[in-house]
Design an enzyme around this catalytic site. Structure first.
Site, mmCIF file in Angstrom:
data_model
loop_
_atom_site.group_PDB
_atom_site.id
_atom_site.type_symbol
_atom_site.label_atom_id
_atom_site.label_comp_id
_atom_site.label_asym_id
_atom_site.label_seq_id
_atom_site.Cartn_x
_atom_site.Cartn_y
_atom_site.Cartn_z
ATOM 1 N N THR A 235 -2.911 12.893 -4.665
ATOM 2 C CA THR A 235 -4.317 12.825 -5.052
ATOM 3 C C THR A 235 -5.200 12.670 -3.815
ATOM 4 O O THR A 235 -6.253 13.291 -3.700
ATOM 5 C CB THR A 235 -4.536 11.649 -6.013
ATOM 6 O OG1 THR A 235 -3.752 11.874 -7.180
ATOM 7 C CG2 THR A 235 -5.987 11.522 -6.404
ATOM 8 N N ASN B 49 -8.344 9.263 5.772
ATOM 9 C CA ASN B 49 -8.212 9.467 4.332
ATOM 10 C C ASN B 49 -9.001 10.716 3.952
ATOM 11 O O ASN B 49 -10.204 10.797 4.211
ATOM 12 C CB ASN B 49 -8.769 8.262 3.566
ATOM 13 C CG ASN B 49 -7.894 7.040 3.699
ATOM 14 O OD1 ASN B 49 -6.913 6.893 2.997
ATOM 15 N ND2 ASN B 49 -8.249 6.151 4.624
ATOM 16 N N HIS C 19 0.872 -1.170 0.000
ATOM 17 C CA HIS C 19 0.000 0.000 0.000
ATOM 18 C C HIS C 19 0.906 1.216 0.000
ATOM 19 O O HIS C 19 1.750 1.368 0.891
ATOM 20 C CB HIS C 19 -0.908 0.005 1.232
ATOM 21 C CG HIS C 19 -1.900 1.118 1.225
ATOM 22 N ND1 HIS C 19 -2.355 1.714 2.374
ATOM 23 C CD2 HIS C 19 -2.517 1.764 0.203
ATOM 24 C CE1 HIS C 19 -3.222 2.672 2.064
ATOM 25 N NE2 HIS C 19 -3.320 2.711 0.757
ATOM 26 N N ASP C 20 0.759 2.090 -0.977
ATOM 27 C CA ASP C 20 1.717 3.181 -1.147
ATOM 28 C C ASP C 20 1.817 4.084 0.080
ATOM 29 O O ASP C 20 2.894 4.622 0.364
ATOM 30 C CB ASP C 20 1.420 4.001 -2.405
ATOM 31 C CG ASP C 20 -0.021 4.493 -2.503
ATOM 32 O OD1 ASP C 20 -0.791 4.324 -1.541
ATOM 33 O OD2 ASP C 20 -0.370 5.047 -3.568
#
Length: 474
Positions: free
Chosen positions: A262, A299, A239-240
């Site tokens: 993003t 997030n 997962h980046d």
């Protein structure tokens, strides 16, 4: 020591990069040897991953890297979470993997809540409620594409899928799996009860592999094609964001990280999940990190709004760069406009200009005019989210946050960094830009015994790359 190199493949929201990380024993230098576009494609009314083209581009990048690097030791791949591909019993890919920005989960969260109320789901997984989560995508498959799911033998998250085609080995890496909302936060294994309660096929979930373990070695045909012999593919923080946090030179446990691109991922690194009524109320998530850590974070829809604004403005009015947008925002006459980037209207492609204007009008802010006022509305909305999230994070963690380490491509936007410091009242340390690739590389160096632990890797990263401090105005 002689220079050793590892290959970090980092698939971002708009581009993929193949990056050589060259380590001389004390510092790291990055060499981006290949870049290619990574955008979803519209197929049959769905947004999908352009998987086979991306796989071709990765192979091409590996071949270029093999001609540039010396003493190449390994490969690691990272990208965003939640998305997956499905294989049948003969290991054929069933259809194109669907992109999380597709609208197929519309209404699905309510159906899942009827079976498993979110409060109970959160207690077991610690993952925030978002329609993009794998659990909702899979339940959508069950409702809409039941034949496909019935014929599925294997689920592989996107890094797992690329790694399968490189090595022939099938695993689910832990950090990417944790974004699914199907991992039990306490045991850090698949929550088989949740899977069964939702009527999802248990057998499709694979053995969980952790960062630093080996997926496998390049298949013979792949090895011959790219010119790399006997090279292991390492499970990094696939997962980046997990890789980005690993590559962030945090001062201490009271420093927050902000990986901005993003998406904006804002949180704290913890040893154990934080699952409380307050963390549920504030919709914090507990995702798996490298080194058995937990990423307590939120997030936040990030620079996607600015990216889409640029794309739409350039297509319908005149060509603008990100620098043009920053300049216009700084010069905007009306600076009080502010959107809520979490609004559903800002989550999907298209109509970003009208969306910002209409939001401001609907919320009695007046009508933003021109590029600058429209852009500043997006910036203000984003940093306002940062400010509120920091406040909530301090309440959930029960301690004051001393500063924010910003990493990722977003830190090239100095206006964003300045506004973040001003809005949150925290010192902001910006850098490095390529945190995901560096965290990816650090795990490979650890797996190959060139460094002893993650903290050593962070110290090496800190002295290898410049960081800029933005002081808050008291």
């Amino acid at each position: 020591m002689d220079i050793v190199s590892c290959i970090a493949v980092d698939l971002g929201a708009s581009s993929g990069r193949v990056i050589l990380s060259n380590f001389d024993g004390s510092s790291i230098k990055l060499d981006e040897v290949y870049r290619f576009p990574n955008e979803p494609v519209r197929v049959g009314g769905r947004y999908c991953w352009d998987f086979f083209r991306l796989y071709y581009e990765i192979l091409r990048g590996l071949k270029i890297a093999s001609n540039h690097g010396e003493n190449i030791t390994s490969i690691g791949i990272d990208t965003w979470g939640v998305d997956y591909g499905l294989l049948d019993r003969d290991n054929n890919l069933i259809g194109a993997p669907i992109h999380y920005r597709d609208d197929r989960t519309e209404g699905i969260m309510d159906k899942v809540d009827e079976i498993l109320p979110f409060g109970e789901l959160y207690k077991r997984t610690g993952i925030q409620k978002m329609p993009i989560n794998t659990i909702y995508q899979l339940y959508s498959d069950k409702v809409v594409r039941s034949v496909i799911l019935e014929n599925t033998d294997t689920l592989l998250f996107m890094p797992d899928l690329f790694n399968y085609y490189l090595t022939g080995e099938k695993h689910n890496e832990y950090t990417i799996s944790s974004t699914s909302q199907l991992i039990n936060a306490s045991s850090r294994c698949w929550d088989r009860e949740i899977i069964s309660e939702l009527g999802l096929p248990n057998h499709i979930f694979q053995h969980i592999i952790h960062p630093g373990e080996i997926y496998g070695y390049l298949r013979g045909d792949v090895s011959d094609e790219v010119g790399l012999k006997d090279i292991p593919v390492i499970a990094v923080g696939s997962h980046d964001t997990a890789s980005a946090v690993c590559g962030t030179p945090l001062k201490d446990k009271r420093s927050a990280y902000l990986s901005c691109g993003t998406w904006s991922l804002l949180g704290l690194e913890r040893d154990e999940p934080v699952i409380t009524e307050k963390s549920l109320q504030y919709n914090f998530t507990n995702e798996g990190g490298v080194g058995d850590t937990i990423r307590l974070l939120k997030n936040i829809n990030g620079l996607w709004v600015i990216q889409q604004l640029r794309k739409e403005w350039s297509a319908t009015r005149y060509e603008v760069s990100f620098g043009d947008i920053v300049t216009a925002a700084r010069q905007a006459h009306g600076k009080a406009f502010c959107i809520d980037p979490a609004s559903s209207r800002f989550m999907t492609p298209g109509n970003m200009i009208d969306g910002i204007v209409s939001f401001c009008k609907e919320h009695d802010q007046g009508q933003p005019e021109g590029l600058g006022e429209i852009a500043i509305a997006a910036y203000n909305g984003l940093v306002d989210k940062y400010k509120n999230t920091i406040f909530e994070l301090e309440e959930v963690a029960g301690e004051e946050i001393k500063g924010i380490n910003m990493v990722g491509g977003g830190i090239q936007d100095e206006l964003l960094c300045e506004l973040t410091a001003m809005s949150t009242g925290k010192e902001v340390i910006a850098g490095p830009i390529e945190a995901s690739a560096l965290g990816n590389a650090a795990i490979q160096l650890l797996a190959n015994s060139y460094i002893d632990n993650i903290e050593e890797g962070r110290k090496i990263i800190s002295r290898s790359f410049e960081q800029k401090t933005y002081e808050t105005i008291k």
